[in-house]
Design a protein around this motif. Sequence first.
Motif, PDB file in Angstrom:
ATOM      1  N   GLY A  94      -9.003  -0.779  12.157  1.00  0.00           N
ATOM      2  CA  GLY A  94      -7.750  -0.118  11.781  1.00  0.00           C
ATOM      3  C   GLY A  94      -6.590  -0.701  12.571  1.00  0.00           C
ATOM      4  O   GLY A  94      -6.814  -1.378  13.579  1.00  0.00           O
ATOM      5  N   GLY A 113      -8.211  -0.219   3.898  1.00  0.00           N
ATOM      6  CA  GLY A 113      -7.623  -0.673   5.164  1.00  0.00           C
ATOM      7  C   GLY A 113      -7.276  -2.156   5.135  1.00  0.00           C
ATOM      8  O   GLY A 113      -8.032  -2.986   4.634  1.00  0.00           O
ATOM      9  N   ILE A 114      -6.140  -2.468   5.717  1.00  0.00           N
ATOM     10  CA  ILE A 114      -5.714  -3.865   5.785  1.00  0.00           C
ATOM     11  C   ILE A 114      -6.536  -4.608   6.835  1.00  0.00           C
ATOM     12  O   ILE A 114      -6.899  -5.763   6.652  1.00  0.00           O
ATOM     13  CB  ILE A 114      -4.191  -3.907   6.019  1.00  0.00           C
ATOM     14  N   THR A 115      -6.889  -3.919   7.899  1.00  0.00           N
ATOM     15  CA  THR A 115      -7.778  -4.531   8.889  1.00  0.00           C
ATOM     16  C   THR A 115      -9.157  -4.753   8.253  1.00  0.00           C
ATOM     17  O   THR A 115      -9.816  -5.764   8.522  1.00  0.00           O
ATOM     18  CB  THR A 115      -7.900  -3.638  10.137  1.00  0.00           C
ATOM     19  N   ARG A 116      -9.590  -3.814   7.412  1.00  0.00           N
ATOM     20  CA  ARG A 116     -10.864  -3.956   6.694  1.00  0.00           C
ATOM     21  C   ARG A 116     -10.871  -5.254   5.878  1.00  0.00           C
ATOM     22  O   ARG A 116     -11.814  -6.046   5.958  1.00  0.00           O
ATOM     23  CB  ARG A 116     -11.056  -2.732   5.785  1.00  0.00           C
ATOM     24  N   TYR A 156      -4.718  13.893   6.445  1.00  0.00           N
ATOM     25  CA  TYR A 156      -4.932  14.010   7.889  1.00  0.00           C
ATOM     26  C   TYR A 156      -5.023  15.489   8.258  1.00  0.00           C
ATOM     27  O   TYR A 156      -5.848  15.871   9.086  1.00  0.00           O
ATOM     28  CB  TYR A 156      -3.826  13.242   8.641  1.00  0.00           C
ATOM     29  N   ARG A 172     -13.328  15.154   3.555  1.00  0.00           N
ATOM     30  CA  ARG A 172     -11.918  14.789   3.706  1.00  0.00           C
ATOM     31  C   ARG A 172     -11.235  14.611   2.362  1.00  0.00           C
ATOM     32  O   ARG A 172     -10.081  14.985   2.182  1.00  0.00           O
ATOM     33  CB  ARG A 172     -11.852  13.485   4.516  1.00  0.00           C
ATOM     34  N   GLU A 187     -15.560   6.764   5.690  1.00  0.00           N
ATOM     35  CA  GLU A 187     -14.736   6.132   6.721  1.00  0.00           C
ATOM     36  C   GLU A 187     -14.617   7.083   7.896  1.00  0.00           C
ATOM     37  O   GLU A 187     -15.105   8.215   7.848  1.00  0.00           O
ATOM     38  CB  GLU A 187     -13.356   5.777   6.170  1.00  0.00           C
ATOM     39  N   VAL A 188     -13.948   6.622   8.938  1.00  0.00           N
ATOM     40  CA  VAL A 188     -13.754   7.443  10.134  1.00  0.00           C
ATOM     41  C   VAL A 188     -12.317   7.964  10.105  1.00  0.00           C
ATOM     42  O   VAL A 188     -11.482   7.443   9.361  1.00  0.00           O
ATOM     43  CB  VAL A 188     -14.042   6.600  11.402  1.00  0.00           C
ATOM     44  N   GLY A 189     -12.001   8.951  10.916  1.00  0.00           N
ATOM     45  CA  GLY A 189     -10.682   9.585  10.918  1.00  0.00           C
ATOM     46  C   GLY A 189      -9.502   8.641  10.777  1.00  0.00           C
ATOM     47  O   GLY A 189      -8.624   8.853   9.951  1.00  0.00           O
ATOM     48  N   ALA A 190      -9.470   7.585  11.580  1.00  0.00           N
ATOM     49  CA  ALA A 190      -8.319   6.671  11.543  1.00  0.00           C
ATOM     50  C   ALA A 190      -8.759   5.222  11.411  1.00  0.00           C
ATOM     51  O   ALA A 190      -8.051   4.309  11.840  1.00  0.00           O
ATOM     52  CB  ALA A 190      -7.456   6.865  12.785  1.00  0.00           C
ATOM     53  N   MET A 191      -9.933   5.008  10.831  1.00  0.00           N
ATOM     54  CA  MET A 191     -10.381   3.623  10.656  1.00  0.00           C
ATOM     55  C   MET A 191     -11.485   3.511   9.605  1.00  0.00           C
ATOM     56  O   MET A 191     -12.171   4.485   9.309  1.00  0.00           O
ATOM     57  CB  MET A 191     -10.843   3.017  11.994  1.00  0.00           C
ATOM     58  N   ASN A 192     -11.644   2.319   9.063  1.00  0.00           N
ATOM     59  CA  ASN A 192     -12.779   2.015   8.187  1.00  0.00           C
ATOM     60  C   ASN A 192     -13.975   1.652   9.059  1.00  0.00           C
ATOM     61  O   ASN A 192     -13.824   1.420  10.258  1.00  0.00           O
ATOM     62  CB  ASN A 192     -12.428   0.858   7.241  1.00  0.00           C
ATOM     63  N   ARG A 225       0.839  -1.209   0.000  1.00  0.00           N
ATOM     64  CA  ARG A 225       0.000   0.000   0.000  1.00  0.00           C
ATOM     65  C   ARG A 225       0.870   1.254   0.000  1.00  0.00           C
ATOM     66  O   ARG A 225       0.524   2.263  -0.630  1.00  0.00           O
ATOM     67  CB  ARG A 225      -0.929  -0.010   1.225  1.00  0.00           C
TER      68      ARG A 225
HETATM   69  N1  PLP Z   1      -8.734   4.905   7.231  1.00  0.00           N
HETATM   70  C1  PLP Z   1      -7.837   5.818   7.622  1.00  0.00           C
HETATM   71  C2  PLP Z   1      -8.035   7.230   7.221  1.00  0.00           C
HETATM   72  C3  PLP Z   1      -6.711   5.425   8.373  1.00  0.00           C
HETATM   73  O1  PLP Z   1      -5.801   6.324   8.770  1.00  0.00           O
HETATM   74  C4  PLP Z   1      -6.567   4.077   8.731  1.00  0.00           C
HETATM   75  C5  PLP Z   1      -5.400   3.643   9.488  1.00  0.00           C
HETATM   76  O2  PLP Z   1      -4.425   3.233   8.954  1.00  0.00           O
HETATM   77  C6  PLP Z   1      -7.539   3.157   8.286  1.00  0.00           C
HETATM   78  C7  PLP Z   1      -8.606   3.609   7.556  1.00  0.00           C
HETATM   79  C8  PLP Z   1      -7.409   1.701   8.577  1.00  0.00           C
HETATM   80  O3  PLP Z   1      -6.406   1.097   7.796  1.00  0.00           O
HETATM   81  P1  PLP Z   1      -5.590  -0.149   8.299  1.00  0.00           P
HETATM   82  O4  PLP Z   1      -6.583  -1.185   8.681  1.00  0.00           O
HETATM   83  O5  PLP Z   1      -4.755  -0.566   7.152  1.00  0.00           O
HETATM   84  O6  PLP Z   1      -4.774   0.297   9.471  1.00  0.00           O
END
Ligand code: PLP
Length: 353
Positions: free
Chosen positions: A299, A256-259, A199, A184, A230-235, A92
């Motif tokens: 995330g 997102g890789i966790t997604r 960000y 965003r 999505e949310v600020g730091a996560m899907n 990524r």
């Molecule tokens: N969306 C945003 C804007 C993020 O900053 C993150 C964190 O990395 C994610 C989604 C989730 O991604 P991942 O699961 O790869 O950490």
Amino acid sequence: MEISVLETEKKRIKPEDSKLGFGQFFTDHMFSMDYSEEKGWHDARIEPYSEISLLPAAMVFHYGQAIFEGLKAYRTPEGKIQLFRARDNFARFNRSAKGMCMPEIDVDFVMQALKKLILVEKNWVPGSDGTSLYIRPTMIATDSFLGVRASNTYRFFIILSPVAAYYAEGFNPLKIWVSTDHVRAVRGGVGEFKTAGNYAASLTAGTEAVEAGYAQVLWLDGIERKYIEEVGAMNIFFLMGDKLVTPELSGSILPGITRYSVIQLAQKWGITVSERKISIDELIEAEKAGELKEVFGSGTAAVISPVKEVRYGDKVIKIGDGTPGTLTMKLYNALTDIQYGKKEDTENWIEPI
Ligand code: PLP
Ligand code: COI
């Protein structure tokens, strides 16, 4: 390429696991390498964690060519250290590099560099419940030049930070805030790349959310301002009836890789997962109809974070009884069991160090 190692003479005192929080402490060393058109990537080195010296005209300060990744190393119950889907993060990173007109890195080489760095810093990998070593690979543009173009030189570095939960709430359900005034990213822009400016673009709305008592912003699409992104730091995922629904990769959200991991696990358990457009109105209707069973974010930093409330203007969407849902818990446990080596890695996601 050889990787030289220069160890620091002044080792820092490691904080206790209970004091970690997120992203406040850094280990003694970092990995760095430089890029120029003539030499390609060169001067790979593990060196003391310290300031970076750049000229004020360095292009990263002016035109924002900066990309990063976030991944983690975990301590297993036997005391070993392992990485979760690290190659996917570097893949990524290379997509972000292409998107921002920056040079790609060699995934095998940086994997080797990362492992070497973590071995130097192995005592920094925390072992208490919910802690890990957060890894932040970053690339910045270093040409000293004020014309608008892509830089010809870059610095790549990896820093390491022992962490605990990202949110102050820990695993307690979060409240999230839909921004009606700000967006965003837009399709065709850089929203799907992990670049610093995305960000920066989120901070005004993020501050409004926090002032209103919410943890983060839930973004709507930038064109119709209707579809959940999505949310600020996560899907984000919604359990609607017995289906798990998450916004499709629209070009403006981070893949997102966790997604991907959540989708893979849920499908394996026989749950129907649908990646599609979800409008905020559909969410409101689903709650009214009693169909909105669970909501959670995914995330690296956020892991699986249950959500108990979504606020959209004067509408408050409450989810369940405010405690983490059954599927949310099951996903959290399955994912973290694999990450921490407590259960067999059935998905081939783990790379031991
Ligand atoms: N969306 C945003 C804007 C993020 O900053 C993150 C964190 O990395 C994610 C989604 C989730 O991604 P991942 O699961 O790869 O950490
Ligand atoms: C991550 O989950 O790794 C992130 O990058 C989120 C963040 C702290 C920006």
